[in-house]
Enzyme design. Structure first.
Site, mmCIF file in Angstrom:
data_model
loop_
_atom_site.group_PDB
_atom_site.id
_atom_site.type_symbol
_atom_site.label_atom_id
_atom_site.label_comp_id
_atom_site.label_asym_id
_atom_site.label_seq_id
_atom_site.Cartn_x
_atom_site.Cartn_y
_atom_site.Cartn_z
ATOM 1 N N HIS A 1 0.850 -1.195 0.000
ATOM 2 C CA HIS A 1 0.000 0.000 0.000
ATOM 3 C C HIS A 1 0.882 1.239 0.000
ATOM 4 O O HIS A 1 2.061 1.193 0.375
ATOM 5 C CB HIS A 1 -0.938 0.006 1.211
ATOM 6 C CG HIS A 1 -0.241 0.240 2.523
ATOM 7 N ND1 HIS A 1 -0.079 1.489 3.078
ATOM 8 C CD2 HIS A 1 0.349 -0.625 3.392
ATOM 9 C CE1 HIS A 1 0.568 1.386 4.222
ATOM 10 N NE2 HIS A 1 0.848 0.117 4.444
ATOM 11 N N CYS A 2 0.296 2.345 -0.461
ATOM 12 C CA CYS A 2 0.987 3.634 -0.397
ATOM 13 C C CYS A 2 0.227 4.512 0.592
ATOM 14 O O CYS A 2 -0.417 4.001 1.504
ATOM 15 C CB CYS A 2 1.093 4.266 -1.787
ATOM 16 S SG CYS A 2 -0.491 4.531 -2.598
ATOM 17 N N VAL A 3 0.264 5.815 0.415
ATOM 18 C CA VAL A 3 -0.366 6.708 1.390
ATOM 19 C C VAL A 3 -1.881 6.590 1.394
ATOM 20 O O VAL A 3 -2.517 6.682 2.438
ATOM 21 C CB VAL A 3 0.043 8.177 1.096
ATOM 22 C CG1 VAL A 3 -0.643 9.137 2.063
ATOM 23 C CG2 VAL A 3 1.550 8.325 1.194
ATOM 24 N N THR A 4 -2.457 6.335 0.228
ATOM 25 C CA THR A 4 -3.924 6.327 0.131
ATOM 26 C C THR A 4 -4.513 5.051 -0.480
ATOM 27 O O THR A 4 -5.717 4.846 -0.410
ATOM 28 C CB THR A 4 -4.420 7.511 -0.728
ATOM 29 O OG1 THR A 4 -3.845 7.405 -2.038
ATOM 30 C CG2 THR A 4 -4.008 8.837 -0.107
ATOM 31 N N ARG A 5 -3.685 4.185 -1.085
ATOM 32 C CA ARG A 5 -4.224 3.096 -1.905
ATOM 33 C C ARG A 5 -3.625 1.734 -1.579
ATOM 34 O O ARG A 5 -2.447 1.634 -1.231
ATOM 35 C CB ARG A 5 -3.949 3.383 -3.393
ATOM 36 C CG ARG A 5 -4.739 4.512 -3.982
ATOM 37 C CD ARG A 5 -4.069 5.048 -5.236
ATOM 38 N NE ARG A 5 -2.932 5.917 -4.918
ATOM 39 C CZ ARG A 5 -1.945 6.160 -5.761
ATOM 40 N NH1 ARG A 5 -1.928 5.607 -6.956
ATOM 41 N NH2 ARG A 5 -0.964 6.953 -5.414
#
Length: 482
Positions: free
Chosen positions: A26-30
């Site tokens: 995952h990244c910051v939002t997804r």
């Protein structure tokens, strides 16, 4: 916001079950997923889940927009339920790359090399913009600059300039480090190679013209078995260090497999760096510098002889290229143009494209608000803001492409503004934030024109999205009546 485990289970079911997940991170939002078969995804069901703000596929990764902070908790549950979590972004990219064709893999390599150094380049671009604000005459006072009005800050302005230009001057060092990581070599050797190419005792390509004599200055040479090799500095160049770093990684790995562990420290790195360094100055550098010149000259020729066409075409196709991932190669071209000519025609159009995608998302926000679709409304608002700040994937993949007409409104506007920029030869002196703040990276003398283009990109896609939505409704009504 607490994450409901049932929502995460519903996400897993909608993407084809845990057996359809090859790797996940995952990244910051997804959530970023490498799926076995993306056709198994039930997108309608997925987007109907309360936790999900949107979803899209890009570069053989399937991404589920959850939201900042919430995605961390959601991923923990996802990992527990599937057993596929814990992978790094590199592992997910590697899993996705297995499905790519050769061209996609080549573009991915460029992206993997240039994206890690982008923060340094963008920061340098912003600082150059700040330096311009302090030193340009006539911006705030007639025939006066900020530093002429306040002489005490002249030293600060000079320091800012030195810090800002350093990443562009020593660009081969940054590329050498990043490229060696991607090509599987020792990144420190990449740094050493880049430093060698930027050695201050080498003749600077920016100072070869002797203004007093009105001719090219004499370039010192090395005598290499009777050949005269020019002692040129490759500061600001892209292609020479890219090719050299690829070869350096190959030579290093070749030697590492064949030299005994006892002698590796003494032999592998010195031999690899020496061999590739000599080859770079004698062969790789001159050849790639010639090719770089052809690429830069071709782009400059296009914009100088048919600027309106070049700008319009690039503006029309830039956002569609983002969908395929092919846009990564243009960052290399931007940096090459800046290193060769001191400015780029391409990056300002990229900034306008990002702003236009954000504005189109705001138009979609109005439509979703009228339709009382709360979740889609929230996604359109946040993605519109991020688009204006240079991050367009949420707007493009979560809002504009699903609705289609906002995406069309954005690329049509970008094409028109790109044509205007091309017709007037507008350039950027550096690569900055690809959105509204990007105005400070624009070459002096073009700030007003870029601001006008930016206002067009803010207003027109918004209005076109609302207009196109009406046509879409009328077309649907006509089909129902028939």
């Amino acid at each position: 916001m607490a994450v409901n485990r049932d929502d995460v289970k519903a996400i897993i079911e909608a993407i084809g079950g845990k057996e359809n997940v090859n790797a996940a991170t995952h990244c910051v939002t997804r959530l970023r997923l490498a799926l076995e078969d993306e056709s198994k995804v039930d997108k309608e069901k997925l987007d109907s889940i309360d936790l999900v703000k949107g979803s899209f596929a890009a570069n053989n990764q399937f991404q589920v927009v959850i939201g900042q902070g919430t995605v961390n908790e959601a991923f923990k549950i996802f990992e527990e339920e599937t057993g596929r979590g814990g992978g790094s972004k590199d592992e997910v990219k590697a899993a996705a790359a297995q499905k790519m064709n050769p061209l996609q893999r080549f573009i991915k390599v460029l992206g993997d090399i240039f994206i890690p150094i982008l923060p340094a380049i963008v920061t340098a671009g912003l600082l150059l913009g700040v330096n311009n604000l302090l030193t340009v005459e006539g911006l705030f006072w007639e025939n006066e600059s900020v530093i002429s009005q306040f002489p005490g800050i002249e030293g600060i302005a000079s320091m800012i300039n030195f810090i800002a230009v350093a990443p562009f001057i020593f660009l081969p060092v940054l590329i050498g480090w990043s490229a060696m990581k991607v090509f599987g070599g020792n990144p420190l050797l990449g740094i050493a190679l880049g430093v060698a190419l930027c050695h201050p005792d080498l003749a600077s390509q920016y100072g070869l013209f002797d203004a007093e004599a009105g001719e090219l200055a004499e370039i010192p040479t090395w005598n290499f078995f009777g050949l005269q090799i020019e002692q040129l500095n490759y500061q600001g160049q892209v292609l020479p260090v890219l090719v050299a770093a690829w070869l350096l990684a190959k030579v290093e790995n070749f030697l590492d497999k064949r030299i005994h562990d006892m002698f590796k420290l003494l032999l592998v790195a010195p031999i690899a760096l020496l061999v590739v360094g000599i080859l770079t100055f004698t062969l790789i550098g001159p050849v790639t510098l010639f090719l770089s010149g052809i690429i830069s000259d071709s782009i400059v020729w296009l914009f100088e002889s048919a600027g309106i066409l070049g700008g319009a075409v690039y503006g029309l196709f830039y956002a569609p290229l983002v969908i395929t991932g092919l846009h990564h190669m243009f960052l290399a071209m931007d940096l090459q143009l800046i290193g060769t000519t001191g400015a780029t025609y391409l990056w300002p159009i990229l900034a306008i494209s990002n702003i236009a995608q954000g504005s189109a998302a705001f138009g979609a926000w109005v439509i979703y608000r009228q339709q009382k679709k709360k979740k889609e409304e929230g996604l359109a608002m946040t993605s519109g803001i991020s688009g204006w700040l240079g991050v367009t994937e949420p707007a493009m993949f979560g809002v504009n492409l699903p609705l289609k007409y906002p995406f069309l409104a954005a690329i049509l506007t970008t094409s028109v503004v790109g044509g205007i920029f091309g017709m007037n030869g507008l350039t950027a002196a550096s690569v900055g934030v690809g959105g509204v703040p990007g105005v400070i990276s624009i070459t002096e003398g073009f700030w007003l024109l870029f601001t006008i283009g930016m206002l067009i990109a803010i207003v027109v896609p918004f209005l076109l999205t609302l207009l196109f939505s009406r046509f879409a409704k009328e077309k649907t009504k006509d089909m129902v009546d028939e």
